[in-house]
Design a protein around this motif. Sequence first.
Motif, PDB file in Angstrom:
ATOM      1  N   GLU A  27       1.132  -1.348  -0.098  1.00  0.00           N
ATOM      2  CA  GLU A  27       0.101   0.019   0.063  1.00  0.00           C
ATOM      3  C   GLU A  27       1.176   1.184  -0.145  1.00  0.00           C
ATOM      4  N   ASP A  64       2.477   1.820  -3.222  1.00  0.00           N
ATOM      5  CA  ASP A  64       1.813   1.387  -5.020  1.00  0.00           C
ATOM      6  C   ASP A  64       1.808   3.409  -4.574  1.00  0.00           C
ATOM      7  N   LEU A  65       1.238   4.307  -5.995  1.00  0.00           N
ATOM      8  CA  LEU A  65       1.302   5.681  -5.941  1.00  0.00           C
ATOM      9  C   LEU A  65       0.012   5.506  -5.301  1.00  0.00           C
ATOM     10  N   HIS A  66      -0.900   4.977  -6.450  1.00  0.00           N
ATOM     11  CA  HIS A  66      -2.460   5.431  -6.089  1.00  0.00           C
ATOM     12  C   HIS A  66      -2.621   4.683  -4.123  1.00  0.00           C
ATOM     13  N   ALA A  67      -2.660   3.774  -4.092  1.00  0.00           N
ATOM     14  CA  ALA A  67      -3.281   3.719  -2.524  1.00  0.00           C
ATOM     15  C   ALA A  67      -2.750   4.085  -1.589  1.00  0.00           C
ATOM     16  N   ARG A  68      -1.337   4.542  -2.130  1.00  0.00           N
ATOM     17  CA  ARG A  68      -0.368   5.775  -0.641  1.00  0.00           C
ATOM     18  C   ARG A  68      -1.236   6.915  -0.635  1.00  0.00           C
ATOM     19  N   ARG A  69      -2.017   7.401  -2.407  1.00  0.00           N
ATOM     20  CA  ARG A  69      -2.700   8.697  -2.082  1.00  0.00           C
ATOM     21  C   ARG A  69      -4.053   7.878  -1.307  1.00  0.00           C
ATOM     22  N   LEU A  70      -4.598   7.067  -1.088  1.00  0.00           N
ATOM     23  CA  LEU A  70      -5.653   7.517  -0.693  1.00  0.00           C
ATOM     24  C   LEU A  70      -5.139   7.041   0.779  1.00  0.00           C
TER      25      LEU A  70
END
Length: 262
Positions: free
Chosen positions: A152, A155-161
Amino acid sequence: MSRNQMSKSADEPSTADLAVDGTVLRFSTAPVSEVADTIRSTRPDIWSPVITPNLHILRVASFDGALENALACAAILLPDGWPVAWLLSRATGWKVERATGADLLERLLDTPGIGQKLVLVGGSSAESLRVVADRARSVGWIVDEEPAPPSEVNDLHARRLLVERLSVYGDGGIVVLGLGAPKQELLAGEIAARPGGGWILCVGMAINFSAGTHNRAPILVQKARLEWLYRVAQEPRRLLKRYARDAVYLAKLAISGRKKEK
């Protein structure tokens, strides 16, 4: 009697500056108990990272600009590790004690939360988070848990969330990051860039120590300032070369500091 057991002298500085490769870092020299009480009792209007750099983190920051910036922008820096405390003692002329993330978290877990929000992030397992969360709830903290596995965080997207979820605590809550350096310091910077205010504590292995899933060095070993040797004995292949490089870097900082004193 140690400085953590007595009041500070009126003449003793509450901060100390340490020059690290051209960057001046301002450390708090307050006892861990005092810092923990400040964190518990105040709710900053902006996100305020608390970082406890040891010698290794300082060395990595010397060639990692993002980590160097995270240290420079921290609201509170605490000297985690005897080498950093020793360098600060030389700079101030006062005996500066180390202040670890583990000690800081323990102090908070032993103090009534008064209904304040706390989110625990990371740790080695969901069990570690659960044990520490239960301890915090038992003294009045309102606790959430975020396992934040490497998949998490990386990962760029998961980190942003993840950052979006953590920023919800920007109403004066406390975010405890137990992800290890420099991941936690960089994540703290991303949270701090969002609206809101609260404390962000970068505490490394502290969640695991407080959960009892990992053991710190025995007290006598800590007092003898040989915790590094205890850790090397546990993980020689991973830590021996790292500590050797850190030792060379310590010598460099000591020599640099001596030249400035002259």
